[in-house]
Write an enzyme that holds these catalytic residues in place. Structure first.
Site, PDB file in Angstrom:
ATOM      1  N   CYS A   1       0.821  -1.212   0.000  1.00 48.69           N
ATOM      2  CA  CYS A   1       0.000   0.000   0.000  1.00 48.69           C
ATOM      3  C   CYS A   1       0.852   1.258   0.000  1.00 48.69           C
ATOM      4  O   CYS A   1       0.503   2.261  -0.625  1.00 48.69           O
ATOM      5  CB  CYS A   1      -0.953  -0.007   1.190  1.00 48.69           C
ATOM      6  SG  CYS A   1      -0.118   0.127   2.792  1.00 48.69           S
TER       7      CYS A   1
ATOM      8  N   HIS B   1      -2.111   0.975   7.337  1.00 42.38           N
ATOM      9  CA  HIS B   1      -2.415   0.999   5.905  1.00 42.38           C
ATOM     10  C   HIS B   1      -2.266   2.418   5.370  1.00 42.38           C
ATOM     11  O   HIS B   1      -2.750   3.370   5.971  1.00 42.38           O
ATOM     12  CB  HIS B   1      -3.848   0.502   5.687  1.00 42.38           C
ATOM     13  CG  HIS B   1      -4.245   0.375   4.247  1.00 42.38           C
ATOM     14  ND1 HIS B   1      -3.584  -0.433   3.350  1.00 42.38           N
ATOM     15  CD2 HIS B   1      -5.242   0.968   3.533  1.00 42.38           C
ATOM     16  CE1 HIS B   1      -4.161  -0.364   2.159  1.00 42.38           C
ATOM     17  NE2 HIS B   1      -5.166   0.500   2.248  1.00 42.38           N
TER      18      HIS B   1
ATOM     19  N   ASN C   1      -7.913   4.571  -2.275  1.00 40.04           N
ATOM     20  CA  ASN C   1      -7.372   3.345  -1.702  1.00 40.04           C
ATOM     21  C   ASN C   1      -6.745   2.494  -2.805  1.00 40.04           C
ATOM     22  O   ASN C   1      -6.844   2.818  -3.992  1.00 40.04           O
ATOM     23  CB  ASN C   1      -8.482   2.568  -0.981  1.00 40.04           C
ATOM     24  CG  ASN C   1      -7.935   1.607   0.044  1.00 40.04           C
ATOM     25  OD1 ASN C   1      -6.734   1.514   0.260  1.00 40.04           O
ATOM     26  ND2 ASN C   1      -8.812   0.859   0.684  1.00 40.04           N
TER      27      ASN C   1
END
Length: 470
Positions: free
Chosen positions: A94, A389, A411
């Site tokens: 991520c 994250h 995202n």
């Protein structure tokens, strides 16, 4: 002679008596304590009904706060231009997806959105893994005089390699190895599903690490240790080539507009010349990382030892700021059309179906007839919360007084989740579960820049807040 059966029975009774004695030591659960628990649970008339409900349903479904289930609007007073949503699949990259999101957004902004670029994650990930392997092996050499159970030695052996990280890794890796377009270097199965590759390389690195410790213990010269380390890394390089593909050395590429149509003529690039054309001469020195850690004094700078992606790169360094100052930095950047790398404890109070993050999404306390009252500092100190994250901060909604009410992030879980791949968070959730922000220095005050440049306090990577973004 004592019959065998009687001997066995005596031994059995002796073992049972020993176990009972051990269980009755101070601090253990006694029979009286257990009876107290049983009686208190039995006194709750709703216990049976709640068990029946929880046994057959998701806890989140039962704890969902109906009063907070109103519609979520995707309207924002300050929003950066939309871009395509990527999917990190079953990997912990991520940090790389968010970092490259920022770089491609900055590229589009410089060209007034007439040109677009998509960077390859696979290309940069190859060198991330190779560099982390070197960091582990060199760390073992540097600490070879310490016992195997020393915390620093264990740090290298416990996690020889991983696919998590922070924006600092994007900066160091891209400057050193350049970048490649997504259309030139595509994702392999192991790039999108990293667990098996990582497990095998980790096992090999641990084996290599033991060998290097044995060589150091036998007074092998530093030159010989480095030569053997190079041979070991050659093996790792080969494993990475077989799983991720050997990195491209040059390529031909044509930029596209926002509709995907080619613009201009094809041009020949190396990864470094492509980095120079799309990003610039450097990244390091153009940004600062700020963080909210209420356990430590604000307006102080901290540096995490050994938390870097390349041995010759930069440790993770950050300025600790209160949330209101972090929010103002973010607002200034967004108003100028600049997206930012940011990270969160994304699993807390996450409504995946609605793509919505709010502290009141779920009422676990009422469901379990208890309270969850730790504040942010207490949650960090007890490993209950921390950054898990990274996502790309893209928008904020401001009220009439200029105060933020909600935020929006891109995202990296694909374009079908949330709001076309984006998540919306209330400001009260942002305050509690947002931790890191990377912002261009032009939006940072002179006082904050001065604070960032002060001599940092060194902290260890075992700290509960310094887990890597995955």
């Amino acid at each position: 002679m004592i019959p065998f059966k009687k001997t066995a029975l005596a031994l059995f009774l002796l073992v049972c008596a020993t176990l009972v004695s051990a269980q009755n030591k101070d601090g253990g659960i006694s029979e009286k304590m257990l009876q107290q628990m049983q009686q208190q649970y039995a006194a709750n008339p709703a216990g049976k009904a709640l068990f029946n409900a929880i046994a057959s349903n998701s806890i989140d479904d039962l704890a969902r706060n109906f009063e907070n289930m109103g519609p979520v609007t995707d309207n924002f007073s300050v929003e950066t231009p939309k871009q395509s949503i990527h999917d990190q699949k079953s990997s912990g990259r991520c940090w790389m997806f968010s970092g490259l999101n920022v770089l491609r957004s900055d590229f589009a902004k410089r060209h007034q959105d007439t040109l677009r670029v998509e960077f390859s994650h696979d290309y940069l990930f190859f060198y991330d893994q190779l560099e982390k392997a070197n960091l582990m092996l060199q760390g073992v050499i540097d600490h070879a005089s310490k016992p195997i159970d020393d915390p620093r030695v264990q740090f290298f052996f416990q996690h020889p390699i991983n696919d998590g990280g922070t924006f600092c890794g994007v900066a160091d890796l891209a400057e050193k190895y350049g970048l490649a377009p997504m259309g030139v270097v595509r994702e392999t199965y192991s790039a999108e599903n990293t667990s098996r590759m990582s497990r095998l390389i980790s096992s090999k690195l641990r084996e290599f690490g033991l060998e290097l410790r044995e060589m150091a213990a036998s007074k092998t010269s530093a030159k010989a240790l480095q030569a053997r380390k190079t041979e070991m890394l050659t093996t790792i390089y080969g494993m990475l080539c077989l799983t991720l593909g050997e990195p491209v050395k040059d390529f031909t590429y044509t930029f596209t507009d926002k509709n995907g149509k080619p613009v201009g003529q094809p041009k020949h690039y190396t990864p470094k010349s492509f980095f120079k054309e799309t990003v610039g001469e450097r990244l390091n020195g153009t940004f600062i990382m700020v963080m909210n850690d209420p356990r430590r004094p604000y307006h102080q700078t901290y540096e995490v030892e050994y938390d870097r992606h390349t041995y010759d790169g930069h440790n993770w360094k950050y300025l600790n700021l209160p949330m209101d100052e972090i929010a103002q930095l973010a607002i200034s950047s967004l108003k100028d059309g600049r997206k930012m790398y940011s990270s969160y404890d994304v699993g807390k109070q996450l409504d995946r179906k609605r793509g919505y993050l709010d502290t009141e999404n779920y009422d676990y306390a009422s469901l379990f007839n208890t309270t969850f009252n730790m504040n942010k500092a207490q949650r960090i100190s007890t490993f209950d919360s921390g950054s898990t994250h990274a996502m790309t901060l893209t928008a904020v909604d401001l009220d009439a007084d200029g105060k933020p009410t909600k935020w929006k992030v891109e995202n990296s879980w694909g374009g079908t989740v949330g709001f076309s791949g984006c998540y919306i968070m209330t400001d009260r959730w942002f305050q509690e579960y947002m931790f890191r922000l990377v912002v261009d220095k032009q939006y940072v005050s002179e006082e904050q820049l001065r604070q960032f440049e002060q001599k940092p306090t060194m902290v260890m990577p075992e700290d509960p807040l310094f887990g890597i973004d995955e």
